[in-house]
Enzyme design. Structure first.
Site, PDB file in Angstrom:
ATOM      1  N   HIS A  66      -2.261  -3.975  -7.915  1.00 42.27           N
ATOM      2  CA  HIS A  66      -3.279  -4.135  -6.882  1.00 42.27           C
ATOM      3  C   HIS A  66      -2.857  -5.301  -6.264  1.00 42.27           C
ATOM      4  O   HIS A  66      -3.154  -6.549  -6.426  1.00 42.27           O
ATOM      5  CB  HIS A  66      -4.533  -4.303  -7.603  1.00 42.27           C
ATOM      6  CG  HIS A  66      -5.771  -4.098  -6.646  1.00 42.27           C
ATOM      7  ND1 HIS A  66      -6.640  -5.456  -6.562  1.00 42.27           N
ATOM      8  CD2 HIS A  66      -6.211  -3.392  -5.833  1.00 42.27           C
ATOM      9  CE1 HIS A  66      -7.478  -5.376  -5.758  1.00 42.27           C
ATOM     10  NE2 HIS A  66      -7.168  -3.942  -5.053  1.00 42.27           N
ATOM     11  N   GLU A  73       0.951  -1.972  -4.482  1.00 42.24           N
ATOM     12  CA  GLU A  73       0.062  -1.623  -3.222  1.00 42.24           C
ATOM     13  C   GLU A  73       0.203  -2.338  -2.095  1.00 42.24           C
ATOM     14  O   GLU A  73       0.487  -3.713  -2.136  1.00 42.24           O
ATOM     15  CB  GLU A  73      -1.340  -1.638  -3.777  1.00 42.24           C
ATOM     16  CG  GLU A  73      -2.324  -1.175  -2.801  1.00 42.24           C
ATOM     17  CD  GLU A  73      -3.821  -1.923  -2.931  1.00 42.24           C
ATOM     18  OE1 GLU A  73      -4.111  -3.021  -3.252  1.00 42.24           O
ATOM     19  OE2 GLU A  73      -4.599  -1.072  -2.436  1.00 42.24           O
ATOM     20  N   ASP A 114      -1.968  -3.033   1.400  1.00 41.56           N
ATOM     21  CA  ASP A 114      -3.095  -2.929   2.386  1.00 41.56           C
ATOM     22  C   ASP A 114      -2.468  -3.437   3.841  1.00 41.56           C
ATOM     23  O   ASP A 114      -1.846  -4.283   4.084  1.00 41.56           O
ATOM     24  CB  ASP A 114      -4.222  -3.873   2.085  1.00 41.56           C
ATOM     25  CG  ASP A 114      -5.009  -3.539   0.805  1.00 41.56           C
ATOM     26  OD1 ASP A 114      -5.173  -2.296   0.731  1.00 41.56           O
ATOM     27  OD2 ASP A 114      -5.441  -4.410  -0.162  1.00 41.56           O
ATOM     28  N   HIS A 160      -5.435  -7.810   3.060  1.00 42.67           N
ATOM     29  CA  HIS A 160      -6.593  -6.689   2.757  1.00 42.67           C
ATOM     30  C   HIS A 160      -7.749  -6.724   3.611  1.00 42.67           C
ATOM     31  O   HIS A 160      -8.312  -5.683   3.787  1.00 42.67           O
ATOM     32  CB  HIS A 160      -7.290  -7.259   1.325  1.00 42.67           C
ATOM     33  CG  HIS A 160      -8.474  -6.552   0.900  1.00 42.67           C
ATOM     34  ND1 HIS A 160      -9.756  -6.927   1.064  1.00 42.67           N
ATOM     35  CD2 HIS A 160      -8.432  -5.529   0.044  1.00 42.67           C
ATOM     36  CE1 HIS A 160     -10.536  -6.133   0.682  1.00 42.67           C
ATOM     37  NE2 HIS A 160      -9.587  -4.915  -0.062  1.00 42.67           N
ATOM     38  N   GLU A 210      -2.376   1.441   1.864  1.00 37.93           N
ATOM     39  CA  GLU A 210      -3.757   1.653   2.259  1.00 37.93           C
ATOM     40  C   GLU A 210      -3.881   1.529   3.579  1.00 37.93           C
ATOM     41  O   GLU A 210      -3.880   0.486   4.098  1.00 37.93           O
ATOM     42  CB  GLU A 210      -4.871   0.945   1.292  1.00 37.93           C
ATOM     43  CG  GLU A 210      -6.093   1.298   2.056  1.00 37.93           C
ATOM     44  CD  GLU A 210      -7.353   0.762   1.210  1.00 37.93           C
ATOM     45  OE1 GLU A 210      -7.043  -0.184   0.340  1.00 37.93           O
ATOM     46  OE2 GLU A 210      -8.353   0.708   1.615  1.00 37.93           O
TER      47      GLU A 210
HETATM   48 CA    CA Z   1      -6.547  -1.672  -1.352  1.00 37.37          CA
END
Ligand code: CA
Length: 362
Positions: free
Chosen positions: A33, A60, A62, A75, A168
């Site tokens: 994460h 991950e 973002d 993020h 994401e």
């Molecule tokens: Ca995220």
């Protein structure tokens, strides 16, 4: 024939190198994460390299968009929680006091220093996680989506491993309101770097169901890309996803996602869900009485994978019903049967799954 036998023999011989944590619902995965952000500033390339070295299955990203339409790995769609933007460009804040990524070019963002997340208390910067990497030490910068993919693919090439990406799309409703199609930009880059089908090591996640439907029904056919999609699930009052009704932003109502039949509906446009932990194991559970919702079972029976967030070691972040971080992983991965977890501490997740395999749990 001979070739097939040799190939089979090779598979058996090298199998331990391809440790597969298979369960009834498939391979269980550890998702880093924001990288190994328990140890290094979130979303720095250094945190990603560390997550890679720790054995994460997926890393991950973002993604938000700059003024000049570049994708950066951050993020928030603000710069002020993790950079020195307030000192470098003091006059560039909006009326709400925030510095929006979309108001800055990539060149300007590259001039900023990046650090661990902080909040302002009496005008003093306080780290959000006091025991993590210290504020403003060493040297980190915001990276582009391309830079991060090249880091991971480069490591895949130099190590022979195959670690996936888990991007994401952040606040697409906001980007669209500002005139930017962030999803199309993300998918064009995925295509450029060879992530095009459901067999590729990628999950594309988003909190916004409206956007996921646009991706599936419009952008995928238009670009020829068709990767796995994950519906992230929020509580309505977090204001994570907004919708514009008569020009005014109102929170998207997530309530239907907790009702019967929701998983069948989500599976019409997504391949998996990313719920918040308490949506699976309810707060109020105890060590001897875990209250596990039907969400995982319903998602599985509709052919979807389940990857809850976020597994943290920091003070106060392990629910009372779990005796330790590892017990929390055990509860989610083996009692609630989720298929993977988002964690800030990928080394602990990888080690936990390895041990579970030796104990023949997998
Ligand atoms: Ca995220």
């Amino acid at each position: 024939m001979k070739k097939t036998i040799i190939a089979l023999l090779l598979m058996v011989l090298v199998l331990p190198g391809f440790v597969s944590f298979s369960s009834a619902s498939g391979k269980k995965i550890i998702i880093a994460h924001r990288g190994a952000c328990g140890y290094l500033p979130e979303h720095s390339l250094e945190a990603k390299a560390m997550a890679y070295a720790m054995g994460a299955d997926y890393i991950e990203q973002d993604l938000v968009m700059t003024k000049d339409n570049r994708l950066v790995v951050l993020h928030d769609h603000y710069l002020d929680r993790v950079t020195d933007v307030a000192e470098v460009f003091p006059s560039r804040k909006r009326k709400d006091g925030r510095y929006y990524v979309i108001d800055f070019t990539l060149d300007e963002i590259k001039k900023l220093k990046m650090t661990e997340g902080f909040s302002l208390e009496n005008n003093k910067k306080k780290p959000n996680f006091p025991k993590r990497f210290p504020l403003w030490k060493s040297s980190f910068e915001v990276s582009t989506f391309e830079e991060e993919i090249e880091l991971i693919q480069g490591l895949n090439s130099s190590t022979g491993r195959n670690v996936g990406i888990y991007p994401e799309i952040k606040s697409p409703w906001f980007h669209r309101h500002e005139g930017k199609d962030i999803s199309l930009a993300v998918i064009n880059i995925l295509k450029e770097y060879g992530y095009t089908s459901k067999n590729d090591l990628i999950y594309l996640q988003c909190f916004d169901p409206n956007e996921l439907k646009i991706i599936k029904n419009k952008i995928f056919p238009q670009t020829g890309v068709n990767v796995k999609l994950v519906q992230l699930i929020a509580e309505t009052d977090w204001n994570e996803t907004m919708e514009y009704v008569k020009g005014k932003a109102v929170p998207y109502n997530y309530d239907w996602m907790f009702e019967k039949g929701a998983m069948a509906e989500i599976s019409s446009y997504a391949d998996g869900i990313g719920p918040w932990k308490p949506m699976i194991v309810k707060d109020g559970s105890t060590g001897t009485n875990l209250i596990i919702t039907d969400m995982v079972k319903d998602a599985h029976s509709n052919g979807m994978e389940v990857h809850p967030y976020t597994f943290r070691l920091d003070n106060g972040r392990i629910p009372e019903y779990a005796a330790s971080f590892e017990d929390m992983l055990d509860i989610f991965l083996f009692k609630a049967d989720v298929d993977g977890v988002f964690t800030d501490f990928p080394d602990r997740g990888v080690e936990f799954l390895r041990r579970a395999m030796y104990m023949k749990k997998l």
